[in-house]
Design an enzyme around this catalytic site. Structure first.
Site, PDB file in Angstrom:
ATOM      1  N   GLY A 110       0.722  -1.354   0.152  1.00  0.00           N
ATOM      2  CA  GLY A 110      -0.074   0.042   0.111  1.00  0.00           C
ATOM      3  C   GLY A 110       0.908   1.160   0.130  1.00  0.00           C
ATOM      4  O   GLY A 110       0.612   2.331   0.469  1.00  0.00           O
ATOM      5  N   PRO A 128      -5.453  -1.966  15.023  1.00  0.00           N
ATOM      6  CA  PRO A 128      -6.649  -0.911  14.619  1.00  0.00           C
ATOM      7  C   PRO A 128      -5.974   0.442  14.536  1.00  0.00           C
ATOM      8  O   PRO A 128      -6.251   1.354  13.665  1.00  0.00           O
ATOM      9  CB  PRO A 128      -7.872  -1.239  15.163  1.00  0.00           C
ATOM     10  CG  PRO A 128      -7.412  -1.614  16.540  1.00  0.00           C
ATOM     11  CD  PRO A 128      -6.191  -2.753  16.175  1.00  0.00           C
ATOM     12  N   HIS A 156     -13.710  10.915  10.797  1.00  0.00           N
ATOM     13  CA  HIS A 156     -12.697  10.589   9.691  1.00  0.00           C
ATOM     14  C   HIS A 156     -12.886  11.542   8.563  1.00  0.00           C
ATOM     15  O   HIS A 156     -13.885  11.948   8.196  1.00  0.00           O
ATOM     16  CB  HIS A 156     -12.789   9.277   9.352  1.00  0.00           C
ATOM     17  CG  HIS A 156     -11.863   8.394  10.407  1.00  0.00           C
ATOM     18  ND1 HIS A 156     -12.659   7.707  11.535  1.00  0.00           N
ATOM     19  CD2 HIS A 156     -10.717   7.788  10.574  1.00  0.00           C
ATOM     20  CE1 HIS A 156     -11.846   7.121  12.257  1.00  0.00           C
ATOM     21  NE2 HIS A 156     -10.579   7.259  11.956  1.00  0.00           N
ATOM     22  N   LYS A 176     -12.310   7.589   3.622  1.00  0.00           N
ATOM     23  CA  LYS A 176     -12.276   6.468   4.305  1.00  0.00           C
ATOM     24  C   LYS A 176     -13.354   5.151   3.635  1.00  0.00           C
ATOM     25  O   LYS A 176     -14.535   5.512   3.667  1.00  0.00           O
ATOM     26  CB  LYS A 176     -12.450   6.545   5.687  1.00  0.00           C
ATOM     27  CG  LYS A 176     -12.048   5.272   6.740  1.00  0.00           C
ATOM     28  CD  LYS A 176     -12.183   5.618   8.128  1.00  0.00           C
ATOM     29  CE  LYS A 176     -12.011   4.295   9.070  1.00  0.00           C
ATOM     30  NZ  LYS A 176     -10.825   3.490   8.577  1.00  0.00           N
ATOM     31  N   GLY A 235      -1.644  -2.690   9.593  1.00  0.00           N
ATOM     32  CA  GLY A 235      -2.417  -1.438  10.150  1.00  0.00           C
ATOM     33  C   GLY A 235      -3.980  -1.479   9.479  1.00  0.00           C
ATOM     34  O   GLY A 235      -4.845  -0.796   9.858  1.00  0.00           O
ATOM     35  N   THR A 236      -4.012  -2.139   8.472  1.00  0.00           N
ATOM     36  CA  THR A 236      -5.187  -2.492   7.753  1.00  0.00           C
ATOM     37  C   THR A 236      -6.396  -2.802   8.487  1.00  0.00           C
ATOM     38  O   THR A 236      -6.188  -3.858   9.345  1.00  0.00           O
ATOM     39  CB  THR A 236      -4.987  -3.102   6.486  1.00  0.00           C
ATOM     40  OG1 THR A 236      -3.910  -2.752   5.878  1.00  0.00           O
ATOM     41  CG2 THR A 236      -6.184  -3.206   5.576  1.00  0.00           C
ATOM     42  N   ASP A 251       2.302  -1.595  -4.346  1.00  0.00           N
ATOM     43  CA  ASP A 251       0.882  -1.027  -4.569  1.00  0.00           C
ATOM     44  C   ASP A 251      -0.011  -2.003  -5.370  1.00  0.00           C
ATOM     45  O   ASP A 251       0.408  -3.051  -5.861  1.00  0.00           O
ATOM     46  CB  ASP A 251       0.990   0.553  -4.566  1.00  0.00           C
ATOM     47  CG  ASP A 251      -0.332   1.306  -4.103  1.00  0.00           C
ATOM     48  OD1 ASP A 251       0.220   1.880  -2.963  1.00  0.00           O
ATOM     49  OD2 ASP A 251      -1.428   1.146  -4.876  1.00  0.00           O
ATOM     50  N   GLY A 273      -0.405   4.599  -0.878  1.00  0.00           N
ATOM     51  CA  GLY A 273      -1.316   5.105  -0.233  1.00  0.00           C
ATOM     52  C   GLY A 273      -1.152   6.389   0.696  1.00  0.00           C
ATOM     53  O   GLY A 273      -0.112   6.655   1.026  1.00  0.00           O
ATOM     54  N   ARG A 274      -2.400   6.859   1.274  1.00  0.00           N
ATOM     55  CA  ARG A 274      -2.136   7.998   2.435  1.00  0.00           C
ATOM     56  C   ARG A 274      -1.066   7.373   3.698  1.00  0.00           C
ATOM     57  O   ARG A 274      -0.163   8.078   3.789  1.00  0.00           O
ATOM     58  CB  ARG A 274      -3.451   8.397   3.170  1.00  0.00           C
ATOM     59  CG  ARG A 274      -4.218   9.125   1.992  1.00  0.00           C
ATOM     60  CD  ARG A 274      -5.729   9.357   2.624  1.00  0.00           C
ATOM     61  NE  ARG A 274      -6.645   8.239   2.879  1.00  0.00           N
ATOM     62  CZ  ARG A 274      -7.168   7.905   1.703  1.00  0.00           C
ATOM     63  NH1 ARG A 274      -7.355   8.688   0.644  1.00  0.00           N
ATOM     64  NH2 ARG A 274      -8.029   6.928   1.966  1.00  0.00           N
ATOM     65  N   MET A 275      -1.508   6.145   4.068  1.00  0.00           N
ATOM     66  CA  MET A 275      -0.477   5.810   5.297  1.00  0.00           C
ATOM     67  C   MET A 275       1.033   5.078   4.628  1.00  0.00           C
ATOM     68  O   MET A 275       1.786   5.395   5.300  1.00  0.00           O
ATOM     69  CB  MET A 275      -1.259   4.740   5.929  1.00  0.00           C
ATOM     70  CG  MET A 275      -2.463   5.209   7.056  1.00  0.00           C
ATOM     71  SD  MET A 275      -1.522   6.125   8.256  1.00  0.00           S
ATOM     72  CE  MET A 275      -0.678   4.944   9.134  1.00  0.00           C
TER      73      MET A 275
END
Ligand SMILES: NC(=O)C1=CN([C@@H]2O[C@H](COP(=O)(O)OP(=O)(O)OC[C@H]3O[C@@H](n4cnc5c(N)ncnc54)[C@H](OP(=O)(O)O)[C@@H]3O)[C@@H](O)[C@H]2O)C=CC1
Ligand SMILES: O=C(O)C1=N[C@H](C(=O)O)C[C@H](O)C1
Length: 268
Positions: free
Chosen positions: A29, A125, A154, A158, A97-98, A55, A32-34
Site C-alpha cells: 500500500g 487498528p 474521519h 475512508k 494497520g489495515t 501497491d 496510499g495515504r498511510m
C-alpha cells in the site's frame, strides 16, 4: 518495486562486516495515504532499510525477492488477508494497520501461523499512542457509567465504517461492562430513522462521521446520574501513527505468533 542498493548476503544482510545489519522492510500500500508516510518514516530510520514498495497492481513477490524481513501493510480490508497469508508463507513478519479484522479473520491468521512458530504478525487498528491510551482509559472507566456511546470522525475517503479503532474500543468497553455486570445502556428509543442510533457493536452504539478536513478522531462518551465523562483523541496528521508503526517493526521479530494491538509493545 524493489529499492535496495546492495544485494543481501547469504544471511539476508546488506551491512558491511562488523556493522549491525539494517532491518529490511517492505511496504504494502506504499502509494496510499498511510503507505507514503510509512515509506518516509522507514527511510528516515537509521536502523531500517526500505527494500520494497508494493501497491495495487504490483507484484507481491517483490517483497520476498527483495529480502524483506518485515512487511508493513496499509492496504484495504478486502485484500489484506491475501497479503498476510503470502508473508506468513514466505516467513516474513507482518505489521498490519489495515482494518476489517473480526474474530473470524484473526482466528484464520492464528491458524496460518501455527506451522510457522518463528513468524510474528501484529494487527493493530490504531498505531497512535494517544488512541491506544484512549482505548485503555475507556476500558478502565466503562464499569462506572451506565451509558457509553462512541463517535468516530474521519476524512471522507475512508472506505470502512465504523472505524477499526471504534469497533475495538466498543468491544473492550462491552467486555468491561459485562465483567461489571452492567445492564444494557438505558435507551427509550422506540421510533427512529434507520442508522439514527448508530451501529450496535456488542450493545455499544457507534456513530461514524465523514467530513472534509478531518483525519482521524474519536470520542468515547460516558454518562451517569448528573455527570458525563468524554474521552477524545485527535490525529491531525498521519505522522501520529509512525512511532507506533516503527516500534512494531522493531519488535515484531521478537514476538512470534499473533499479537492484536500494540498495547503489549508499550508495556500496557
Ligand atoms: N492502524 C492504524 O493506525 C491505521 C490504519 N489505517 C487503515 O489502513 C488502511 C489504509 O488506509 P489509507 O492509507 O488511508 O488508504 P489508501 O486508500 O490511501 O491506501 C491504500 C493503498 O493500498 C493500495 N492497494 C490496494 N490493493 C492493494 C494490494 N493488493 N496490494 C498492495 N497495495 C494495494 C491502494 O491502491 P488503490 O488506491 O489503487 O486501491 C492504495 O494505494 C485502511 O484500512 C485504514 O483504515 C489508517 C490509518 C491508521
Ligand atoms: O482510515 C483511517 O484513516 C484510519 N483508520 C483506522 C481505523 O479505522 O480505526 C485508524 C485511524 O482511525 C485512521
Amino acid at each position: 518495486m524493489t529499492t535496495s542498493s546492495a544485494a543481501p548476503d547469504q544471511h539476508g544482510s546488506t551491512a558491511p562486516p562488523g556493522e549491525t545489519p539494517l532491518v529490511p522492510v517492505g511496504v504494502l500500500g506504499a502509494r496510499g495515504r498511510m503507505g507514503t508516510e510509512v515509506v518516509k518514516a522507514v527511510n528516515a530510520a537509521d536502523d531500517l532499510e526500505l527494500v520494497a514498495m508494493v501497491d495495487a497492481g504490483d507484484w507481491l513477490f517483490d517483497v520476498a525477492n527483495a529480502g524483506a524481513q518485515v512487511v508493513v501493510d496499509f492496504t484495504r480490508p478486502d485484500v489484506v488477508m491475501d497479503n498476510v497469508r503470502f508473508c506468513i508463507d514466505n516467513n516474513i513478519h507482518c505489521v498490519v494497520g489495515t482494518t476489517g479484522f473480526d474474530e473470524e479473520k484473526l482466528a484464520t491468521v492464528a491458524e496460518w501461523l501455527r506451522p510457522k512458530p518463528e513468524v510474528g504478525v501484529v494487527i493493530a487498528p490504531n498505531f497512535g499512542i494517544g488512541a491506544v491510551l484512549l482505548m485503555r482509559f475507556a476500558q478502565e472507566a466503562a464499569r462506572f457509567f451506565p451509558s457509553t456511546e462512541i463517535v468516530e470522525l474521519h476524512h471522507p475517503n475512508k472506505v470502512d465504517a465504523p472505524s477499526g479503532t471504534a469497533v475495538r474500543t466498543a468491544r473492550l468497553v462491552a467486555a468491561a461492562r459485562r465483567a461489571a455486570g452492567l445492564p444494557p445502556s438505558p435507551d427509550a428509543t422506540t421510533d427512529s430513522l434507520p442508522g439514527a442510533r448508530g451501529a450496535d457493536v456488542e450493545g455499544v452504539p457507534v456513530h461514524a462521521v465523514r467530513l472534509t478536513g478531518l483525519v482521524a478522531h474519536q470520542e468515547v462518551l460516558m454518562g451517569a446520574a448528573g455527570e458525563t465523562l468524554t474521552l477524545r483523541h485527535d490525529s491531525y496528521d498521519r505522522a501520529s501513527f509512525m512511532p507506533g508503526v516503527l516500534l512494531a517493526v522493531r519488535e515484531i521479530a521478537r514476538r512470534p505468533g499473533l499479537t492484536v494491538g500494540i498495547e503489549s509493545f508499550l508495556g500496557l
